[in-house]
Design an enzyme around this catalytic site. Sequence first.
Site, short mmCIF file in Angstrom:
data_model
loop_
_atom_site.label_atom_id
_atom_site.label_comp_id
_atom_site.label_asym_id
_atom_site.label_seq_id
_atom_site.Cartn_x
_atom_site.Cartn_y
_atom_site.Cartn_z
N GLN A 173 0.82 -1.20 0.00
CA GLN A 173 0.00 0.00 0.00
C GLN A 173 0.86 1.26 0.00
OE1 GLN A 173 -2.66 -0.40 3.33
NE2 GLN A 173 -3.81 -2.08 2.41
N ASP A 319 -2.13 -11.22 5.09
CA ASP A 319 -3.59 -11.27 5.28
C ASP A 319 -4.10 -12.67 5.61
OD1 ASP A 319 -4.16 -8.59 4.95
OD2 ASP A 319 -4.38 -8.75 2.78
#
Length: 435
Positions: A173, A319
């Site tokens: 990100q 994740d």
Amino acid sequence: MSNAQHWIARKGQPLQGSLTIPGDKSVSHRSVMFAALADGTSHIDGFLEGEDTRATARIFSQLGVRIETPSPSQRIVHGVGIDGLQAPDAALDCGNAGTGMRLLAGLLAGQAFDCTLIGDESLSGRPMRRVTGPLSQMGAKIDTESDGTPPLHVHGGQLLHGIDFASPVASAQIKSAVLLAGLYAQGETQVTEPHPTRDYTERMLSAFGVDIEFSPGKARLRGGQRLRATDIVVPADFSSAAFYLVAASIIPGSKLRLKQVGLNPRRTGLLHALRLMGADITEENPAEQGGEPVADLVVRYAPLKGARIPEVLVPDMIDEFPALFVAAAAAEGQTVVSGAAELRVKESDRLAAMATGLRALGMQVDETEDGATLHGGVRLGSGTIESHGDHRIAMAFAIAGQISDGEVRINDIANVATSFPDFDGLARSAGFDLA
């Protein structure tokens, strides 16, 4: 949806059949963003119909981009070009999407207009200085709350310049936000990472005609380039498939086929970790979609053994740790995780939430600052789990319920819809007992 929503998970049937997992969330976010900035009209197939990705599409509609939905999972995006976005007349609501907010911070830093990015309660508590810091080095002006959390007030009309940014943390990100700002910056922008992270942004910018050089842990582009409309097929989301990979691995008698799952090498750390623990997972029908490698994953039940998870895999499975922790519960012996401090700043403190939940079901978990030692091979009992509004915690304990001796109640599941709409319906169709 109300916070009172919950699931009751109990031991179900062996998992059988073929499942089509929803589209990749990371690719869906980026496909809308880049199509909006492109010259011409792009068609997107396999778009994830989740609340997070719809929030991103809504934001670009607010920014003056016409987006059509001819049928579910399809979008037609009429690009406005790199300089064609228009000032919104209200705050831009990212919902629960950390990816959406962080990438938009970079993309909007180079616009001529001011705007404000807001999010839900969970997103409003997440750290943003890691993104606003490097963007400010490029000349951006972005205000946050005093503790560095959203809302983000992005000031328009700033002249951005390229930087050579050595990121202190491995985060796709942060890298993506800097590269997107780099499209609007004078000169060249380069990002170097301490460990390689997912390269969705680089692959897709290249698919949209941007001249970008990238290799594991490094990416470079020059400002002022235009994007060219292209058609994107979004692969099935590996992070969503992960829950079924773990479930079929630990529920005796299971055999599942997960169709055309995205296998970006920076995403599939869990695949290597599960195989290290003895999982039986094979890849069939390999292909490529939207610049991404895909294949059918066929997973059969196999007795798992605890393992030390190599730290080199951690960035490629950040994740998937909630699912891995449940695999570790079923595995014989100890599973040791380290180098995963990033888990403490996800939608919830995932290390603490998983450790607390597994202890509630009767398992010994020894937490550390950056990981845990999980003592597996015990029979899980009944208990109540607080998911803290974190979709991945909720789905992980839905799996745990399938190997528990009692009822597992999972509270606060509304946010599952942000990333995996109809997870429970698909799970029941495969053999889960989930009410």
